[in-house]
Scaffold this active site. Structure first.
Site, PDB file in Angstrom:
ATOM      1  N   LYS A  30       4.056 -17.460 -17.865  1.00 42.75           N
ATOM      2  CA  LYS A  30       3.412 -17.818 -19.286  1.00 42.75           C
ATOM      3  C   LYS A  30       1.660 -17.071 -19.020  1.00 42.75           C
ATOM      4  CE  LYS A  30       4.432 -21.942 -20.242  1.00 42.75           C
ATOM      5  NZ  LYS A  30       5.105 -22.294 -18.987  1.00 42.75           N
ATOM      6  N   ARG A  66       4.209 -28.513 -27.002  1.00 42.68           N
ATOM      7  CA  ARG A  66       4.896 -28.799 -25.977  1.00 42.68           C
ATOM      8  C   ARG A  66       6.402 -29.721 -26.387  1.00 42.68           C
ATOM      9  NH1 ARG A  66       2.314 -27.050 -21.344  1.00 42.68           N
ATOM     10  NH2 ARG A  66       3.128 -28.164 -19.487  1.00 42.68           N
ATOM     11  N   ARG A  84       3.029 -21.266  -5.661  1.00 42.05           N
ATOM     12  CA  ARG A  84       1.871 -20.811  -6.813  1.00 42.05           C
ATOM     13  C   ARG A  84       0.685 -21.283  -6.206  1.00 42.05           C
ATOM     14  NH1 ARG A  84       1.852 -21.951 -13.121  1.00 42.05           N
ATOM     15  NH2 ARG A  84       1.970 -24.336 -12.428  1.00 42.05           N
ATOM     16  N   ARG A 127      -2.161 -26.444  -6.927  1.00 37.01           N
ATOM     17  CA  ARG A 127      -2.410 -27.452  -8.046  1.00 37.01           C
ATOM     18  C   ARG A 127      -1.483 -28.812  -7.534  1.00 37.01           C
ATOM     19  NH1 ARG A 127      -0.674 -24.975 -13.742  1.00 37.01           N
ATOM     20  NH2 ARG A 127       0.455 -27.171 -13.627  1.00 37.01           N
ATOM     21  N   ARG A 160       8.747 -32.177 -14.308  1.00 35.41           N
ATOM     22  CA  ARG A 160       8.115 -31.325 -15.124  1.00 35.41           C
ATOM     23  C   ARG A 160       9.361 -30.425 -15.930  1.00 35.41           C
ATOM     24  NH1 ARG A 160       4.061 -28.313 -11.904  1.00 35.41           N
ATOM     25  NH2 ARG A 160       3.700 -27.090 -13.708  1.00 35.41           N
TER      26      ARG A 160
HETATM   27  P1  ADP Z   1       2.749 -25.146 -16.308  1.00 37.56           P
HETATM   28  O1  ADP Z   1       1.960 -23.817 -17.004  1.00 37.56           O
HETATM   29  O2  ADP Z   1       3.035 -25.004 -14.818  1.00 37.56           O
HETATM   30  O3  ADP Z   1       3.901 -25.474 -17.417  1.00 37.56           O
HETATM   31  P2  ADP Z   1       0.619 -26.420 -17.347  1.00 37.56           P
HETATM   32  O4  ADP Z   1      -0.769 -25.917 -16.933  1.00 37.56           O
HETATM   33  O5  ADP Z   1       0.882 -26.028 -19.005  1.00 37.56           O
HETATM   34  O6  ADP Z   1       1.782 -26.095 -16.554  1.00 37.56           O
HETATM   35  O7  ADP Z   1       0.555 -28.083 -17.626  1.00 37.56           O
HETATM   36  C1  ADP Z   1       0.223 -28.882 -16.617  1.00 37.56           C
HETATM   37  C2  ADP Z   1       0.363 -30.420 -17.121  1.00 37.56           C
HETATM   38  O8  ADP Z   1      -0.614 -30.579 -18.125  1.00 37.56           O
HETATM   39  C3  ADP Z   1       1.529 -30.725 -17.793  1.00 37.56           C
HETATM   40  O9  ADP Z   1       2.449 -31.246 -16.991  1.00 37.56           O
HETATM   41  C4  ADP Z   1       1.044 -31.911 -18.886  1.00 37.56           C
HETATM   42  O10 ADP Z   1       0.875 -33.077 -18.037  1.00 37.56           O
HETATM   43  C5  ADP Z   1      -0.086 -31.386 -19.298  1.00 37.56           C
HETATM   44  N1  ADP Z   1      -0.273 -30.657 -20.505  1.00 37.56           N
HETATM   45  C6  ADP Z   1      -0.477 -29.323 -20.703  1.00 37.56           C
HETATM   46  N2  ADP Z   1      -0.236 -28.884 -21.879  1.00 37.56           N
HETATM   47  C7  ADP Z   1      -0.046 -29.983 -22.676  1.00 37.56           C
HETATM   48  C8  ADP Z   1       0.535 -30.142 -24.061  1.00 37.56           C
HETATM   49  N3  ADP Z   1       0.525 -29.132 -24.967  1.00 37.56           N
HETATM   50  N4  ADP Z   1       0.910 -31.470 -24.155  1.00 37.56           N
HETATM   51  C9  ADP Z   1       0.893 -32.624 -23.428  1.00 37.56           C
HETATM   52  N5  ADP Z   1       0.546 -32.296 -21.981  1.00 37.56           N
HETATM   53  C10 ADP Z   1       0.080 -31.236 -21.709  1.00 37.56           C
HETATM   54  P1  ADP Z   2       3.466 -20.580 -16.184  1.00 39.06           P
HETATM   55  O1  ADP Z   2       1.828 -20.298 -16.730  1.00 39.06           O
HETATM   56  O2  ADP Z   2       4.547 -20.196 -17.022  1.00 39.06           O
HETATM   57  O3  ADP Z   2       3.526 -22.032 -15.436  1.00 39.06           O
HETATM   58  P2  ADP Z   2       2.795 -18.758 -14.051  1.00 39.06           P
HETATM   59  O4  ADP Z   2       2.452 -17.630 -14.811  1.00 39.06           O
HETATM   60  O5  ADP Z   2       1.698 -19.625 -13.326  1.00 39.06           O
HETATM   61  O6  ADP Z   2       3.777 -19.556 -14.705  1.00 39.06           O
HETATM   62  O7  ADP Z   2       3.645 -18.181 -12.691  1.00 39.06           O
HETATM   63  C1  ADP Z   2       4.174 -19.340 -11.938  1.00 39.06           C
HETATM   64  C2  ADP Z   2       4.221 -18.561 -10.745  1.00 39.06           C
HETATM   65  O8  ADP Z   2       5.379 -17.510 -10.309  1.00 39.06           O
HETATM   66  C3  ADP Z   2       2.878 -18.033 -10.050  1.00 39.06           C
HETATM   67  O9  ADP Z   2       2.703 -18.276  -8.631  1.00 39.06           O
HETATM   68  C4  ADP Z   2       3.264 -16.531 -10.363  1.00 39.06           C
HETATM   69  O10 ADP Z   2       2.437 -15.532  -9.333  1.00 39.06           O
HETATM   70  C5  ADP Z   2       4.615 -16.281 -10.039  1.00 39.06           C
HETATM   71  N1  ADP Z   2       5.325 -15.453 -10.993  1.00 39.06           N
HETATM   72  C6  ADP Z   2       4.975 -15.076 -12.257  1.00 39.06           C
HETATM   73  N2  ADP Z   2       5.578 -14.051 -12.711  1.00 39.06           N
HETATM   74  C7  ADP Z   2       6.536 -13.678 -11.927  1.00 39.06           C
HETATM   75  C8  ADP Z   2       7.605 -12.978 -11.509  1.00 39.06           C
HETATM   76  N3  ADP Z   2       8.138 -12.015 -12.671  1.00 39.06           N
HETATM   77  N4  ADP Z   2       8.711 -12.949 -10.501  1.00 39.06           N
HETATM   78  C9  ADP Z   2       8.182 -13.707  -9.519  1.00 39.06           C
HETATM   79  N5  ADP Z   2       7.220 -14.286  -9.256  1.00 39.06           N
HETATM   80  C10 ADP Z   2       6.420 -14.570 -10.579  1.00 39.06           C
END
Ligand code: ADP
Ligand code: ADP
Ligand code: ZN
Length: 213
Positions: free
Chosen positions: A13, A88, A127, A160, A171
């Site tokens: 995303k 979420r 990541r 992270r 998660r």
């Molecule tokens: P990822 O992109 O890997 O899914 P995020 O950065 O979106 O992770 O979220 C990291 C953490 O921040 C989540 O595990 C949760 O604890 C918190 N978080 C983020 N967005 C929300 C939301 N909309 N509602 C509740 N918790 C959230």
């Molecule tokens: P999200 O925001 O959904 O949690 P990220 O965009 O941070 O996910 O991507 C998670 C990890 O996967 C990052 O290290 C990113 O570089 C890698 N990644 C993203 N898209 C791809 C893909 N199409 N193939 C392989 N790795 C990817």
């Protein structure tokens, strides 16, 4: 154009949002990034959120809903925005719908990026994120030119706290129990577009822009 990027942690995303900013000129609103920024500043909200984030649990709805409500009314959101990581759960989605109706806005597209769990674990544990500009990398799939250093701004790359295998498992469970029901929620509203999130990042970007036009 108002967009929701839906999909499990690690689906891509954030990666796709960064590319979509350039193409459509609308900001990315990442609740995760906003919570991490609050934590870095040491605000009470950030410290409270950390308790949940460290466990891989969701931060209470009232906290994130407040952040989003304030953010979407800022000037740079006038032409639209991408919500990344929000809503979420169904309660957040209902609050969002209510909030948007009050503001005379609506969601146009919900893009759900689908990736199988076994691939997500490797993506998340590998990541790396830039401390200065928030740019995303992967040690194998998208490595920086110089290890530990951001290509774009020279900032330090870090892992992270919640990208360790144990927290990642929680998660992914939280996603399937609490977030996945949103697929149905938005399908019923006729807004859902499923995108195959496996493949190279450019191909996935093309799949998304084919939907958004
Ligand atoms: P990822 O992109 O890997 O899914 P995020 O950065 O979106 O992770 O979220 C990291 C953490 O921040 C989540 O595990 C949760 O604890 C918190 N978080 C983020 N967005 C929300 C939301 N909309 N509602 C509740 N918790 C959230
Ligand atoms: P999200 O925001 O959904 O949690 P990220 O965009 O941070 O996910 O991507 C998670 C990890 O996967 C990052 O290290 C990113 O570089 C890698 N990644 C993203 N898209 C791809 C893909 N199409 N193939 C392989 N790795 C990817
Ligand atoms: Zn950087």
């Amino acid at each position: 154009m108002n967009i929701i990027l839906l999909g499990p942690p690690g689906a891509g995303k954030g990666t796709q949002a960064k590319r979509l900013i350039d193409k459509y000129g609308i900001p990315q609103i990442s609740t995760g990034d906003m919570l991490r920024a609050a934590l870095k500043e040491g605000t009470p909200l950030g410290l409270e959120a950390k308790k949940y984030m460290d466990k891989g649990a969701l931060v209470p709805d009232t906290v994130v809903i407040g952040l989003v409500k304030e953010r979407i009314q800022q000037k740079d959101c006038a032409k639209g925005y991408m919500l990344d990581g929000f809503p979420r759960n169904v309660s957040q989605a209902e609050s969002l719908d209510k909030m948007l109706t009050e503001l005379g806005q609506k969601i146009d597209y919900v893009v759900c990026i689908e990736v199988p769990n076994d691939e997500l674990v490797g993506r998340l544990t590998g990541r790396r994120t830039c401390r200065s500009c928030g740019g995303g990398y992967h040690v194998m799939f998208d490595p920086p030119k110089k290890e530990g250093v951001c290509d774009k701004c020279g900032g330090e790359l870090y892992q992270r706290d919640d990208d360790n295998e144990t927290t990642v498992k929680s998660r992914l469970e939280v996603y399937s129990n609490q977030t996945e029901p949103l697929i149905d929620y938005y399908e019923k509203q006729g807004k859902l577009h499923r995108i195959n999130g496996v493949g190279d990042m450019g191909t996935i970007f093309d799949r998304i822009t084919a939907v958004l036009g």
